[in-house]
Write an enzyme that holds these catalytic residues in place. Sequence first.
Site, short mmCIF file in Angstrom:
data_model
loop_
_atom_site.label_atom_id
_atom_site.label_comp_id
_atom_site.label_asym_id
_atom_site.label_seq_id
_atom_site.Cartn_x
_atom_site.Cartn_y
_atom_site.Cartn_z
N SER A 164 -7.23 8.85 -48.48
CA SER A 164 -8.40 7.99 -48.44
C SER A 164 -8.11 6.72 -49.21
O SER A 164 -7.38 6.75 -50.21
CB SER A 164 -9.58 8.73 -49.09
N THR A 203 -17.62 34.20 -32.95
CA THR A 203 -18.34 33.69 -31.79
C THR A 203 -19.52 32.93 -32.37
O THR A 203 -20.05 33.32 -33.42
CB THR A 203 -18.85 34.82 -30.86
N HIS A 204 -19.89 31.84 -31.75
CA HIS A 204 -20.95 30.96 -32.28
C HIS A 204 -20.64 30.48 -33.69
O HIS A 204 -21.55 30.19 -34.46
CB HIS A 204 -22.32 31.67 -32.28
N LYS A 260 -4.45 3.22 -11.75
CA LYS A 260 -3.34 3.26 -12.70
C LYS A 260 -3.80 3.12 -14.15
O LYS A 260 -3.27 3.79 -15.05
CB LYS A 260 -2.31 2.18 -12.34
N GLN A 298 -6.44 -0.10 -7.15
CA GLN A 298 -5.53 -0.65 -8.17
C GLN A 298 -5.91 -0.11 -9.56
O GLN A 298 -5.05 0.07 -10.41
CB GLN A 298 -5.60 -2.17 -8.15
N ASN A 308 0.82 -1.22 0.00
CA ASN A 308 0.00 0.00 0.00
C ASN A 308 0.86 1.27 0.00
O ASN A 308 0.55 2.23 -0.71
CB ASN A 308 -0.95 0.01 1.20
N ASN A 320 -6.81 14.17 -45.38
CA ASN A 320 -7.64 14.27 -44.17
C ASN A 320 -6.83 14.64 -42.93
O ASN A 320 -5.72 14.16 -42.75
CB ASN A 320 -8.36 12.94 -43.94
N GLU A 336 -8.07 15.06 -35.63
CA GLU A 336 -9.32 14.39 -35.24
C GLU A 336 -9.07 13.42 -34.09
O GLU A 336 -9.88 13.31 -33.16
CB GLU A 336 -9.91 13.65 -36.44
N LYS A 342 -8.20 13.00 -51.62
CA LYS A 342 -8.39 13.39 -50.23
C LYS A 342 -7.11 13.61 -49.44
O LYS A 342 -6.12 12.91 -49.62
CB LYS A 342 -9.22 12.31 -49.51
N TYR A 347 -6.86 1.81 2.57
CA TYR A 347 -6.69 1.25 1.22
C TYR A 347 -7.79 0.24 0.89
O TYR A 347 -8.23 -0.53 1.75
CB TYR A 347 -5.32 0.54 1.12
#
Length: 454
Positions: free
Chosen positions: A274, A152-153, A322, A319, A107, A282, A287, A280, A314
């Site tokens: 692609s 904005t927006h 992690k 465990q 521990n 990308n 992303e 393409k 504990y």
Amino acid sequence: MWSGRFSENPDALFESFSESLSFDRRLAPFDVQVNRAYAKALHRIGIFSDAEITLVLKHLDHIAIELEAGTFPFNRGDEDIHMALERRLTELAGAVGARIHTGRSRNDQVVTDMHLYLKTVNQEAQKALRALSETLIEKAEHHLTTVLPGYTHLQQAQPILLSHYLLAFFWAIQRFRQRLEENFVRLDVLPLGSGALAGSAFPIDRAFLASELGFTRVSPNSLDAVSFRDTFTEFSGVLTQISVLLSRLSEDWILWSSQEFGFLTLPDAFSTGSSMMPQKKNPDSLELIRGKAASNAGHLQALLTLEKGLPLSYNRDLQEDKLHIFSVIDNVLPALKIVRKIVATSTFHPEQMKEAVHLFTLATDAADYLVEKGLPFREAHVVVGQAVQKCVREKQNLTELTLEEWKTFSPLFEEDIFGWLTLAHSLERRNLPGGTGPKSVQTQLEQAKEQLRK
Ligand code: ARG
């Protein structure tokens, strides 16, 4: 390890269900370090003789080499990295190795390993943030006067400078650097010596352990040391917020690299093609960075939920911390480095950016003009709103209205209105501290550089 208490072997399914070796083996170098320091502390209180400590340290060196070389013989029955190392030490050193766990628990051992590991990662993250900061400054300097629409927006709002946009990320990153520095102070505390929960019953010299392991302080309460994960969760929270920040930059740049915006070209090295469409290109890297921010938000949620409702001290639930902490780290550290490279090697298109600025973004300036002529802002807003409405109807720009037309909306308009309706004038008017005016941004850039020198 605990065969004395039990008369049955563990169920095989339960055994594989409960192991953590598959993920906590990344703590191995830190566990070796902890074992080394702990063995020396045991030697100081006579648990190991002079000859024995020499032997133990020699075998720990050997174990470190095995781990490094990938030849460490892990066993099926090794539940976690701590048991694997102790088992191996005992194999190599015999009865001497069997004394290493005196007055110690997994521990306090696991949290000590984690403090060491997270201190290292914390510094790595700070380094990556600094590198990204430097790159943002370089790009901002290069594009000091490049104009683009500010949104904005996702609707065009007011013109801004690209340097101002880039420095917005710079300043956010400085707050993250500061948060990491503060978190480092809390990680810089030694838990070892806390035992399972009540503190070791052997007079282990904790100050010695702290200095051996490079900790500034020792934990003041053994229950606190083994029970709570707030400092780990805080670290994961900071990293998750960094993921969110990177995700927002990614989203902008994905849009900007589209045919519709055409504000920038992403480096080929961070783009994909692609399998079907030959034309393409990308922005998969950005992303994925956006996607991994979602994963990190989930891991952070899991960490918070994991700890709530646990009785002190504990519990084995912990465990699982992690799994989430490591995932957060693995999602964000590469992302930080990749974003830095993308920022450094993307090509901006200032002409396209400038052309994209719709001149309606000067409407606020037209209203401000009337304010300068004495009209209350709220009334000026209505007047210019009406002018905009006419322009929308007649598919015109604000800049195309004649003075006579302006005067139909308000007699306050004079010849000088035309001087107000340029991007340069709009930016010039925002030279107050923190504004997007060119002088302001120049000052800001100096402040940013000063910040990195500090
Ligand atoms: N692998 C365990 C963990 O990560 C180590 C501590 C185990 N302690 C225990 N009392 N079973 O939490």
